[in-house]
Motif scaffolding. Structure first.
Motif, short mmCIF file in Angstrom:
data_model
loop_
_atom_site.label_atom_id
_atom_site.label_comp_id
_atom_site.label_asym_id
_atom_site.label_seq_id
_atom_site.Cartn_x
_atom_site.Cartn_y
_atom_site.Cartn_z
N THR A 1 -7.51 5.51 6.04
CA THR A 1 -6.78 4.75 6.04
C THR A 1 -6.73 3.48 4.82
N ASP A 2 -7.88 3.58 4.40
CA ASP A 2 -8.04 2.92 3.13
C ASP A 2 -7.65 3.20 1.77
N PRO A 3 -6.32 2.50 1.17
CA PRO A 3 -5.72 2.88 0.59
C PRO A 3 -6.22 3.74 -0.62
N SER B 1 0.68 -1.41 0.08
CA SER B 1 -0.34 -0.05 -0.27
C SER B 1 0.70 1.42 -0.07
N ALA C 1 -6.45 11.41 5.56
CA ALA C 1 -6.21 10.83 6.18
C ALA C 1 -5.50 11.08 8.07
#
Ligand code: NDP
Ligand code: ZN
Length: 180
Positions: free
Chosen positions: A51-53, A5, A45
């Motif tokens: 935090t979901d790439p 990621s 962020a």
């Protein structure tokens, strides 16, 4: 996994920086355009706790197709279909007249996916903060106020997505006396 990621995010930042390399923001300092997508990813962020790439990747890429010579196929090939689909959801159809595009943003906002709504909320927050700082070259105060009004109508359709980002937008609309 985590290190994949991180590598994907760095690749997105690099890709966007190359694509936007000759563009500038509309502020008087003519800030490099890349500051905007990086700042949108930062809002998600740091302020949104996202935090979901794929959301962060789409944020970095969100203006490449709309504003540079980049195709959706290119995005998919480099970063995969999920990122492509989010970028597509936040890309205006440039073949339509500008006023029509602005109206469609208001109309379509409620039907976007949650991931696209996140990118759109952070994009609006970043642009409104820019406008709070200073009026772009050639803009009247009326045009700035109309932009706040329009953005508030788009945001209305994006609500229920991220408490903190929406709270930051509320503060801005309240300070400007814009009701949703
Ligand atoms: P624009 O759509 O022309 O400009 C706003 C967009 O520019 C933002 O959404 C943002 O998009 C990008 N941007 C770049 N730098 C900045 C910055 N420093 N601050 C904020 N945004 C920035 O503006 P309008 O919505 O006002 O214009 C709509 C149409 O109407 C245009 O065709 C315009 O020429 C026309 N028009 C409108 C007037 C009015 O009074 N409303 C007056 C004259 C013309 P991104 O996230 O993609 O970078
Ligand atoms: Zn943007």
């Amino acid at each position: 996994n985590g290190s994949q990621s991180i590598i994907s995010l760095i690749n997105c930042a690099d890709f966007a920086a190359i694509k936007h390399r000759n563009q500038r923001r509309k502020d008087k300092d003519e800030t490099p355009y890349i500051n905007h997508p990086v700042g949108v990813a930062r809002i998600l962020a740091v302020e949104g706790g996202i935090t979901d790439p794929v959301v962060l990747q789409a944020a970095l890429l969100h203006d490449t197709v709309e504003d540079t010579e980049t195709s959706f196929e290119e995005i998919e090939k480099e970063f995969g279909k999920e990122v492509r689909d989010i970028v597509a959801e936040v890309t205006d159809d440039k073949s339509l007249p500008k006023m029509e595009r602005k109206h469609l943003q208001i109309k379509h906002a409620p039907y976007k996916s949650r991931k696209a709504k996140l990118v759109k909320l952070a994009d609006k927050l970043y642009n409104l903060r820019d406008l709070e700082k200073e009026t772009p070259q050639g803009w009247t105060e009326t045009r700035v106020q109309e932009y706040f009004q329009w953005a508030s109508q788009v945001v209305r359709g994006l609500r229920g997505t991220n408490e903190n980002i929406e709270k930051e937008l509320d503060k801005i609309f309240k300070a400007r006396n814009v009701l949703e």
